[in-house]
Design a protein around this motif. Structure first.
Motif, PDB file in Angstrom:
ATOM      1  N   PRO A 471      14.018  29.171  26.415  1.00  0.00           N
ATOM      2  CA  PRO A 471      14.651  28.031  25.740  1.00  0.00           C
ATOM      3  C   PRO A 471      14.313  27.935  24.258  1.00  0.00           C
ATOM      4  O   PRO A 471      15.103  27.405  23.466  1.00  0.00           O
ATOM      5  CB  PRO A 471      14.110  26.819  26.515  1.00  0.00           C
ATOM      6  N   GLU A 472      13.148  28.430  23.868  1.00  0.00           N
ATOM      7  CA  GLU A 472      12.714  28.314  22.475  1.00  0.00           C
ATOM      8  C   GLU A 472      13.635  29.053  21.509  1.00  0.00           C
ATOM      9  O   GLU A 472      13.628  28.751  20.302  1.00  0.00           O
ATOM     10  CB  GLU A 472      11.280  28.857  22.333  1.00  0.00           C
ATOM     11  N   ARG A 473      14.441  30.005  22.001  1.00  0.00           N
ATOM     12  CA  ARG A 473      15.319  30.755  21.111  1.00  0.00           C
ATOM     13  C   ARG A 473      16.347  29.837  20.427  1.00  0.00           C
ATOM     14  O   ARG A 473      16.931  30.198  19.400  1.00  0.00           O
ATOM     15  CB  ARG A 473      16.025  31.882  21.862  1.00  0.00           C
ATOM     16  N   TRP A 474      16.570  28.650  21.015  1.00  0.00           N
ATOM     17  CA  TRP A 474      17.604  27.758  20.499  1.00  0.00           C
ATOM     18  C   TRP A 474      17.127  26.879  19.347  1.00  0.00           C
ATOM     19  O   TRP A 474      17.923  26.125  18.783  1.00  0.00           O
ATOM     20  CB  TRP A 474      18.158  26.898  21.636  1.00  0.00           C
ATOM     21  N   GLU A 475      15.855  26.951  19.015  1.00  0.00           N
ATOM     22  CA  GLU A 475      15.345  26.146  17.905  1.00  0.00           C
ATOM     23  C   GLU A 475      15.948  26.646  16.592  1.00  0.00           C
ATOM     24  O   GLU A 475      15.681  27.757  16.144  1.00  0.00           O
ATOM     25  CB  GLU A 475      13.815  26.220  17.863  1.00  0.00           C
ATOM     26  N   GLY A 476      16.776  25.823  15.990  1.00  0.00           N
ATOM     27  CA  GLY A 476      17.425  26.174  14.730  1.00  0.00           C
ATOM     28  C   GLY A 476      18.606  27.120  14.864  1.00  0.00           C
ATOM     29  O   GLY A 476      19.187  27.537  13.858  1.00  0.00           O
ATOM     30  N   LEU A 477      18.988  27.458  16.092  1.00  0.00           N
ATOM     31  CA  LEU A 477      20.082  28.398  16.310  1.00  0.00           C
ATOM     32  C   LEU A 477      21.422  27.668  16.339  1.00  0.00           C
ATOM     33  O   LEU A 477      21.584  26.664  17.033  1.00  0.00           O
ATOM     34  CB  LEU A 477      19.868  29.138  17.633  1.00  0.00           C
ATOM     35  N   LEU A 478      22.390  28.170  15.573  1.00  0.00           N
ATOM     36  CA  LEU A 478      23.728  27.593  15.541  1.00  0.00           C
ATOM     37  C   LEU A 478      24.735  28.673  15.932  1.00  0.00           C
ATOM     38  O   LEU A 478      25.263  29.390  15.073  1.00  0.00           O
ATOM     39  CB  LEU A 478      24.048  27.043  14.142  1.00  0.00           C
ATOM     40  N   PRO A 479      25.012  28.845  17.211  1.00  0.00           N
ATOM     41  CA  PRO A 479      25.906  29.916  17.653  1.00  0.00           C
ATOM     42  C   PRO A 479      27.362  29.614  17.325  1.00  0.00           C
ATOM     43  O   PRO A 479      27.746  28.469  17.072  1.00  0.00           O
ATOM     44  CB  PRO A 479      25.677  29.940  19.164  1.00  0.00           C
ATOM     45  N   GLY A 480      28.176  30.660  17.338  1.00  0.00           N
ATOM     46  CA  GLY A 480      29.611  30.522  17.134  1.00  0.00           C
ATOM     47  C   GLY A 480      30.339  30.957  18.389  1.00  0.00           C
ATOM     48  O   GLY A 480      30.028  30.512  19.495  1.00  0.00           O
ATOM     49  N   PHE A 481      31.278  31.894  18.224  1.00  0.00           N
ATOM     50  CA  PHE A 481      32.042  32.359  19.382  1.00  0.00           C
ATOM     51  C   PHE A 481      31.281  33.372  20.231  1.00  0.00           C
ATOM     52  O   PHE A 481      31.845  33.965  21.151  1.00  0.00           O
ATOM     53  CB  PHE A 481      33.391  32.929  18.922  1.00  0.00           C
ATOM     54  N   ASN A 482      29.995  33.566  19.933  1.00  0.00           N
ATOM     55  CA  ASN A 482      29.166  34.381  20.828  1.00  0.00           C
ATOM     56  C   ASN A 482      28.549  33.535  21.942  1.00  0.00           C
ATOM     57  O   ASN A 482      27.853  34.059  22.808  1.00  0.00           O
ATOM     58  CB  ASN A 482      28.063  35.089  20.037  1.00  0.00           C
ATOM     59  N   PHE A 483      28.822  32.220  21.934  1.00  0.00           N
ATOM     60  CA  PHE A 483      28.305  31.318  22.977  1.00  0.00           C
ATOM     61  C   PHE A 483      29.413  30.332  23.324  1.00  0.00           C
ATOM     62  O   PHE A 483      29.724  29.421  22.556  1.00  0.00           O
ATOM     63  CB  PHE A 483      27.066  30.580  22.471  1.00  0.00           C
ATOM     64  N   LEU A 484      30.016  30.516  24.507  1.00  0.00           N
ATOM     65  CA  LEU A 484      31.195  29.724  24.866  1.00  0.00           C
ATOM     66  C   LEU A 484      31.109  29.205  26.300  1.00  0.00           C
ATOM     67  O   LEU A 484      31.940  29.541  27.147  1.00  0.00           O
ATOM     68  CB  LEU A 484      32.463  30.573  24.716  1.00  0.00           C
ATOM     69  N   PRO A 485      30.124  28.382  26.606  1.00  0.00           N
ATOM     70  CA  PRO A 485      29.991  27.911  27.992  1.00  0.00           C
ATOM     71  C   PRO A 485      31.108  26.977  28.426  1.00  0.00           C
ATOM     72  O   PRO A 485      31.349  26.814  29.630  1.00  0.00           O
ATOM     73  CB  PRO A 485      28.644  27.184  27.973  1.00  0.00           C
ATOM     74  N   PHE A 486      31.798  26.344  27.452  1.00  0.00           N
ATOM     75  CA  PHE A 486      32.873  25.411  27.794  1.00  0.00           C
ATOM     76  C   PHE A 486      34.195  25.830  27.151  1.00  0.00           C
ATOM     77  O   PHE A 486      35.001  24.998  26.777  1.00  0.00           O
ATOM     78  CB  PHE A 486      32.498  23.992  27.358  1.00  0.00           C
ATOM     79  N   ASN A 487      34.387  27.158  27.030  1.00  0.00           N
ATOM     80  CA  ASN A 487      35.570  27.685  26.384  1.00  0.00           C
ATOM     81  C   ASN A 487      35.523  27.371  24.876  1.00  0.00           C
ATOM     82  O   ASN A 487      34.510  26.903  24.373  1.00  0.00           O
ATOM     83  CB  ASN A 487      36.849  27.145  27.029  1.00  0.00           C
ATOM     84  N   GLY A 488      36.602  27.606  24.174  1.00  0.00           N
ATOM     85  CA  GLY A 488      36.616  27.362  22.741  1.00  0.00           C
ATOM     86  C   GLY A 488      38.040  27.212  22.248  1.00  0.00           C
ATOM     87  O   GLY A 488      39.004  27.445  22.992  1.00  0.00           O
ATOM     88  N   GLY A 489      38.189  26.839  20.980  1.00  0.00           N
ATOM     89  CA  GLY A 489      39.514  26.655  20.414  1.00  0.00           C
ATOM     90  C   GLY A 489      40.206  25.435  20.987  1.00  0.00           C
ATOM     91  O   GLY A 489      39.566  24.513  21.518  1.00  0.00           O
ATOM     92  N   PRO A 490      41.529  25.380  20.918  1.00  0.00           N
ATOM     93  CA  PRO A 490      42.276  24.210  21.409  1.00  0.00           C
ATOM     94  C   PRO A 490      42.052  23.887  22.879  1.00  0.00           C
ATOM     95  O   PRO A 490      42.179  22.733  23.296  1.00  0.00           O
ATOM     96  CB  PRO A 490      43.744  24.599  21.154  1.00  0.00           C
ATOM     97  N   ARG A 491      41.695  24.910  23.700  1.00  0.00           N
ATOM     98  CA  ARG A 491      41.504  24.671  25.134  1.00  0.00           C
ATOM     99  C   ARG A 491      40.040  24.439  25.490  1.00  0.00           C
ATOM    100  O   ARG A 491      39.656  24.569  26.652  1.00  0.00           O
ATOM    101  CB  ARG A 491      42.060  25.846  25.962  1.00  0.00           C
ATOM    102  N   ILE A 492      39.226  24.078  24.512  1.00  0.00           N
ATOM    103  CA  ILE A 492      37.836  23.757  24.819  1.00  0.00           C
ATOM    104  C   ILE A 492      37.795  22.610  25.816  1.00  0.00           C
ATOM    105  O   ILE A 492      38.634  21.702  25.785  1.00  0.00           O
ATOM    106  CB  ILE A 492      37.062  23.402  23.531  1.00  0.00           C
ATOM    107  N   CYS A 493      36.842  22.655  26.725  1.00  0.00           N
ATOM    108  CA  CYS A 493      36.775  21.674  27.818  1.00  0.00           C
ATOM    109  C   CYS A 493      36.613  20.260  27.271  1.00  0.00           C
ATOM    110  O   CYS A 493      35.626  19.961  26.589  1.00  0.00           O
ATOM    111  CB  CYS A 493      35.607  22.007  28.735  1.00  0.00           C
TER     112      CYS A 493
END
Length: 548
Positions: A471-493
């Motif tokens: 979990p510590e990897r997320w400290e200060g991390l701002l992912p883009g389209f390499n992390f899409l647990p809820f989809n992305g773009g107009p069809r984001i959940c």
């Protein structure tokens, strides 16, 4: 000697063959011209011992699915062949990718070029009808416009409903170390929460004395989703999959929600009638107004009963209008009186509301029960709440909990595989050429499959420890389209905040009620294994022991 009829048939047949050949040739020429224009180069291709039908891929996939390692199989292929490759599957050339730029193209930058497609509608229409999950184009836009406003902060921040169902679930969990499959409790709890949020009435599947109606609904819902998942795997052959039990399950679900939806429509019609002073002034409207008042009295009595059940468990509840209990369906009925449309939209939403959160919590507890170091850190953070139910804002301030859930969503995404079809000739920015950095051509009708399970494990994106749960990897991390647990773009959940809030709230209350939650002895080394349907749960369950 050929008769005029036979001669005409031969000429017609020859003309048809010439026409088909002409169309294919002109399409091929146009496709090649399009590909050259965009600098497209061929993607790497999977090797087959059956290059005609690709039966080797099909057999391998079936074997992996039965062995519950389909995700690992795709991860291995994408790692071994290329982050984007093509494969022959039953004569069709499919594109597989875990490249963020390509996923961004499908979901965002080239969103209009891709549809969920007719195959998804064929596989789901019996249960879902036409809704946000399987619609494209204007009707999808209409569905999203109906649903999205119902997940604004005011609704998500009211935690009274969650407090009731979470504590109800916890009350049934043994606190003396008796083994229990907590995943089963999560799926029943989220079904109870989702049905109450959507319908204003929970099916109360967690109760030991659950009604026969409740048990039948739970069975029907689970069975129908399992069949839909199987139909989606069959692709164009899904129409040949017939099941009387599936038809029965869909009918039961529809029959169950029909009177609830009818009451919601009647309620809105009554509200509109009594809100029109001109109608009330007419004698002909007196009987209608009396009926309308009765409908409102009955509905308000049900809402008052809900408020009495919950009380004011959360300060954020005060943000709601006066003392009126929010019900998703009643709000939806403000914008549509079509009962078929309301049924479709509500059932579409129910799938996401139940399975997404339950799968996330199951994978999280699978890890927590095996990692006392992570449990200790989480327990220490939750202890700052002094045992009180958290508010929405307090949940957002629990940084380690947020990082924990993000890491669970990274390694064990709820929807680890997804796909779309090109609705016209188009292209994707990566995967072509020897180095994979050139664009690739996507032909109209071609399927693009992206594998989040693989993308979320790529070492070049997440570091050499990408397969480690940290979990510590997320400290200060701002992912883009390499992390899409809820989809992305107009069809984001649209319900992602609701899902994360429910998962967070549940885990906080579990930490407050139990000093430790540990894996059942003998299962410490059992690896996380996929149970892949519409969403991905943990095969074999999450078997734990809890102590007060």
């Amino acid at each position: 000697m050929l008769t005029p009829v036979y001669l005409s048939a031969i000429v017609l047949g020859a003309s048809l063959l010439v026409y088909v050949a002409y169309r294919k040739t002109t399409t091929l020429i146009a496709s090649r011209k399009f590909a050259r224009l965009h600098g497209c180069k061929p993607a790497k291709a999977d090797r087959h011992w059956d290059p005609i039908f690709g039966l080797d891929f099909v057999i391998s996939t079936i074997r992996a699915s039965r062995g519950k390692y389909q995700l690992e199989d795709l991860y291995e292929r994408l790692t071994r062949i290329a982050p984007t490759f093509t494969s022959n599957v039953l004569g069709e050339t499919l594109i597989f990718t875990d490249e963020p730029k390509n996923v961004q193209g499908v979901l965002a930058t080239q969103f209009p070029d891709f549809d969920v497609g007719e195959l998804r509608r064929q596989a789901t229409v019996k249960l879902l009808g036409h809704g946000i999950f399987n619609a494209d184009g204007p009707y999808w836009e209409h569905s999203r416009a109906l649903i999205r406003p119902n997940f604004i902060r005011k609704q998500v921040a009211d935690l009274r409903l969650m407090e009731h169902h979470v504590m109800h679930m916890i009350s049934y969990l043994p606190a003396d170390g008796t083994p229990v499959n907590i995943q089963d409790y999560f799926f029943r709890m989220t079904l109870d929460t989702a049905t109450e949020f959507l319908f204003g009435k929970s099916i109360d599947s967690l109760r030991p004395d659950a009604t026969a109606e409740s048990k039948q609904f739970s069975w029907a819902f689970d069975y129908a989703l399992g069949v839909i998942a199987q139909k989606l795997r069959l692709g164009p052959y899904n129409r040949f999959y017939q099941s009387f039990k599936y038809n029965e399950a869909c009918k039961y679900i529809h029959d169950y929600v029909r009177p609830i939806i009818h009451n919601a429509v009647e309620y809105r019609q009554a509200k509109n009638l009594l809100g029109n002073e001109a109608v009330l002034g007419k004698g002909a409207g007196a009987e209608a107004s009396m009926k309308a008042r009765k409908i409102l009295r009955d509905a308000d009595a049900e809402k008052r009963a809900l408020l009495d059940k919950y009380g004011d468990a959360d300060e954020a509840a005060k943000e709601n209008d006066n003392d009126e209990r929010y019900v998703f369906l009643y709000e939806l009925a403000k914008h549509s009186g079509n009962e078929k449309e309301l049924r479709d939209q509500v059932i579409n939403t129910l799938i996401a509301g139940r399975d997404t959160t339950a799968s996330l919590m199951s994978s999280t507890l699978f890890v927590l029960s095996r990692r006392p170091d992570i449990w200790a850190k989480l327990h220490a953070e939750v202890a700052t709440l002094n045992g009180k139910p958290p508010t929405f804002d307090q949940i957002k301030d629990l940084k380690y909990l947020r990082n924990l859930l993000h890491e669970a969503l990274r390694l064990y995404p709820v929807v680890p595989i997804n796909a779309k079809f090109a609705n016209k000739d188009t292209w994707l920015p990566r995967g072509g050429g020897a180095d994979g950095q050139s664009p690739i051509f996507v032909q109209k009708g071609q399927m693009v499959i992206w594998v989040l399970y693989s993308m979320h494990r790529r070492k070049d994106l997440w570091g050499q420890d990408a397969e480690e749960f940290r979990p510590e990897r997320w400290e200060g991390l701002l992912p883009g389209f390499n992390f899409l647990p809820f989809n992305g773009g107009p069809r984001i959940c649209p319900g992602q905040q609701f899902a994360l809030t429910e998962a967070s709230y549940t885990i906080v209350r579990l930490c407050q009620q139990f000093s430790k939650i540990e894996v059942v002895p003998g299962q410490e080394d059992r690896p996380w294994t996929e149970s892949l349907n519409l969403t991905c749960a943990v095969a074999g369950g999450v078997n734990v022991r809890c102590w007060k």
